[in-house]
Design an enzyme around this catalytic site. Structure first.
Site, mmCIF file in Angstrom:
data_model
loop_
_atom_site.group_PDB
_atom_site.id
_atom_site.type_symbol
_atom_site.label_atom_id
_atom_site.label_comp_id
_atom_site.label_asym_id
_atom_site.label_seq_id
_atom_site.Cartn_x
_atom_site.Cartn_y
_atom_site.Cartn_z
ATOM 1 N N HIS A 11 0.806 -1.235 0.000
ATOM 2 C CA HIS A 11 0.000 0.000 0.000
ATOM 3 C C HIS A 11 0.830 1.271 0.000
ATOM 4 O O HIS A 11 0.291 2.361 0.044
ATOM 5 C CB HIS A 11 -0.937 0.033 1.216
ATOM 6 C CG HIS A 11 -1.783 -1.196 1.370
ATOM 7 N ND1 HIS A 11 -1.397 -2.272 2.145
ATOM 8 C CD2 HIS A 11 -2.976 -1.539 0.823
ATOM 9 C CE1 HIS A 11 -2.326 -3.213 2.078
ATOM 10 N NE2 HIS A 11 -3.289 -2.806 1.287
ATOM 11 N N ASP A 55 35.742 -31.294 11.304
ATOM 12 C CA ASP A 55 35.905 -32.524 10.534
ATOM 13 C C ASP A 55 37.058 -32.464 9.546
ATOM 14 O O ASP A 55 36.875 -32.175 8.370
ATOM 15 C CB ASP A 55 34.603 -32.875 9.803
ATOM 16 C CG ASP A 55 34.549 -34.358 9.464
ATOM 17 O OD1 ASP A 55 35.620 -34.942 9.200
ATOM 18 O OD2 ASP A 55 33.445 -34.930 9.463
ATOM 19 N N HIS A 103 37.051 -36.249 7.215
ATOM 20 C CA HIS A 103 36.427 -36.595 5.938
ATOM 21 C C HIS A 103 37.186 -36.063 4.731
ATOM 22 O O HIS A 103 36.927 -36.469 3.608
ATOM 23 C CB HIS A 103 34.987 -36.039 5.889
ATOM 24 C CG HIS A 103 34.911 -34.574 5.519
ATOM 25 N ND1 HIS A 103 35.432 -33.572 6.309
ATOM 26 C CD2 HIS A 103 34.392 -33.937 4.417
ATOM 27 C CE1 HIS A 103 35.216 -32.398 5.719
ATOM 28 N NE2 HIS A 103 34.596 -32.584 4.581
ATOM 29 N N HIS A 131 36.508 -35.881 -0.159
ATOM 30 C CA HIS A 131 37.012 -34.951 -1.177
ATOM 31 C C HIS A 131 38.177 -35.527 -1.990
ATOM 32 O O HIS A 131 38.921 -34.763 -2.607
ATOM 33 C CB HIS A 131 37.458 -33.643 -0.508
ATOM 34 C CG HIS A 131 36.357 -32.922 0.222
ATOM 35 N ND1 HIS A 131 35.186 -32.537 -0.389
ATOM 36 C CD2 HIS A 131 36.245 -32.523 1.508
ATOM 37 C CE1 HIS A 131 34.397 -31.925 0.502
ATOM 38 N NE2 HIS A 131 35.018 -31.916 1.660
ATOM 39 N N ASP A 161 30.378 -32.548 -0.305
ATOM 40 C CA ASP A 161 29.836 -32.579 1.061
ATOM 41 C C ASP A 161 28.312 -32.731 1.080
ATOM 42 O O ASP A 161 27.761 -33.369 1.975
ATOM 43 C CB ASP A 161 30.184 -31.274 1.805
ATOM 44 C CG ASP A 161 31.636 -31.220 2.239
ATOM 45 O OD1 ASP A 161 32.187 -32.268 2.622
ATOM 46 O OD2 ASP A 161 32.217 -30.116 2.193
HETATM 47 O O1 UNU Z 1 35.417 -29.053 4.739
HETATM 48 C C1 UNU Z 1 36.115 -29.043 5.732
HETATM 49 N N1 UNU Z 1 35.528 -29.155 6.908
HETATM 50 C C2 UNU Z 1 37.615 -28.949 5.644
HETATM 51 C C3 UNU Z 1 38.181 -28.561 4.443
HETATM 52 C C4 UNU Z 1 38.387 -29.281 6.728
HETATM 53 C C5 UNU Z 1 39.763 -29.218 6.639
HETATM 54 C C6 UNU Z 1 40.359 -28.813 5.447
HETATM 55 C C7 UNU Z 1 39.559 -28.487 4.359
HETATM 56 FE FE FE Z 2 34.031 -31.095 3.258
#
Ligand code: UNU
Ligand code: FE
Ligand code: FES
Length: 443
Positions: free
Chosen positions: A103, A203, A206, A211, A360
């Site tokens: 409005h 983390d 992982h 990766h 991820d």
């Molecule tokens: O994605 C992550 N958590 C990460 C990436 C951790 C350490 C190095 C690079």
């Molecule tokens: Fe990651």
């Protein structure tokens, strides 16, 4: 009623699986966590000029953050006090004020209701315009990073960050300040907000596995981890957790991260040249961390990787969906050529279409959506790696896990998560200040 005690076992390092799915738990999180914690809004570098604004979220609530005429920053809930339509429809821009599209009620940069179409004729003098401004939200900044809080009784942002500032200062301050490059890219993931937060807070485990292919393709200092061919040797890194669950995992001297070739050499040179300056400006102890790779989260939903140079907020959109906001981090005094290289590297790795971002996402979505099944939802999550190995860090005052790979900061994050869900108010949280280390160290 949610039985909060059953959600996290701090001593044993486990969490109930239903924290990733349950709608009642989610509702409690919005009240007890997003309603009371400091939530990232924007950085000075994104809204440098009077009238610059950016739209974001605090939990599920949409807010607009605006540079004021006196140089300060204010934030407002982004709804019109007339019938509740959205006031600011752009994601970002520069304005002299904001006019609701419905409005035409018009608000100033300071949120005040300035004009109402045909006010005299249609309202007479019933409208108390001075009580109908946009609803303001408390904001504070640390080194140019602005956060908002719905709770007037919350501790200051500086106290909320607490001893964790020791690590923030290394990259936010060490070489004269950091900047974000925006406006943020926005994307949707079908996962619970905590799945990426816990991944970023602690983390390193992982990285070599999830990766593997990306690391191999990109190279750079983190490339050696590809395919879990090598465990980072003793002394390669540490994990840190702090009073309110903010944490960081450190891989020493891996600053250029996933930048290879000329770009990697340029980044390595920058870190090497600046390390002595950080020692002078901050401390020798902090300079030892300068040029490392940091994977980190600031409680509750703000994560960053320094080195890979992504800065993110994982906005909750219901228990099983998030909207991700992504910026690039640069140090203010980097040469423009390096800033450009850093931004390109961030886009390749953790941008919306980044290789590691998509690696991820599959894990985060499965961790969340499998919990549709009542039998899977009934289990527990395990974060026992390195349980009992941590101690107080004499340099920073935080708790430190002495290896590159471990789950110390997962445990710290979920200890704080449970404390926020349990505590009645900020007075109770402040009264707990002396307890958290003993709880985590099992003393
Ligand atoms: O994605 C992550 N958590 C990460 C990436 C951790 C350490 C190095 C690079
Ligand atoms: Fe990651
Ligand atoms: Fe960690 Fe499966 S190996 S979730």
């Amino acid at each position: 009623m949610v039985d909060v005690n059953s959600l996290v076992d701090v001593k044993n390092g486990t969490q109930a699986k239903r924290i990733f799915w349950d709608a009642d738990i989610y509702k409690l999180e919005l009240e007890q966590i997003f309603g009371r914690c400091w939530l990232f809004l924007t950085h000075d570098s994104i809204i440098p000029n009077v009238g610059d604004f950016t739209v974001t979220f605090m939990g599920e609530d949409e807010v607009v953050v605006v540079r004021q005429r006196d140089g300060s920053v204010k934030a407002f809930l982004n709804y019109c006090t007339h019938r509740g339509a959205r006031v600011v429809n752009a994601e970002a821009g520069n304005a002299r004020g904001f006019t609701c599209t419905y409005h035409g009620w018009a608000f100033g940069l300071d949120g005040s209701l300035e004009s109402v179409p045909f006010e005299k004729e249609v309202y007479g003098n019933v409208l108390k315009k001075d009580t109908l401004g946009m609803k303001e939200v408390r904001v504070e900044s640390y080194k140019g990073f602005w956060y908002g809080n719905f709770d007037q009784k919350a501790s200051s942002l500086a106290d909320y960050l607490g001893d964790y500032r020791w690590f923030l200062d290394i990259w936010m301050e060490g070489t004269g300040g950091a900047e974000l490059i925006g406006p943020p890219a926005r994307s949707i993931l079908k996962c619970n907000w905590k799945t990426p937060v816990e991944n970023f807070v602690g983390d390193a485990y992982h990285v070599g596995w999830t990766h593997a292919a990306s690391l191999k393709a990109l190279g750079g200092p983190l490339g050696v981890l590809a395919g879990n061919q090598t465990l980072p040797p003793e002394g390669a890194g540490v994990q840190i957790t702090s009073r309110h669950g903010h944490g960081v995992g450190i891989l020493f001297n891996a600053g250029p991260a996933l930048m290879a070739g000329e770009e990697g050499a340029m980044a390595a040179k920058w870190y090497a040249e600046n390390q002595p300056k950080v020692a002078k400006h901050l401390s020798e102890a902090q300079a030892k961390y300068y040029g490392s790779h940091f994977n980190a989260s600031i409680f509750p939903n703000n994560s960053y990787l320094w080195g890979t140079n992504t800065f993110k907020v994982w906005h909750p959109r219901g228990p099983n969906q998030i909207e991700v906001f992504t910026w690039a981090i640069v140090e203010k005094n980097m040469p423009q050529e390096l800033k450009d290289a850093v931004r390109r590297s961030m886009l390749r790795t953790f941008g919306t279409a980044g290789m590691l971002e998509s690696d991820d996402s599959d894990n985060m979505e499965s961790m969340t959506n499998l919990n549709r099944g009542p039998h899977i939802a009934a289990g527990v999550l395990n974060s026992q790696m390195g349980l009992g190995n941590e101690h107080e860090d004499p340099d920073s005052g935080n708790i430190i896990g002495p290896s590159a790979i471990g789950e110390t900061s997962y445990r710290g994050f979920y200890r704080a998560y449970q404390e926020f869900l349990k505590a009645k108010d900020w007075d109770e949280l402040r009264a707990n200040d002396g307890k958290w280390k003993n709880e985590l160290l099992n003393r």
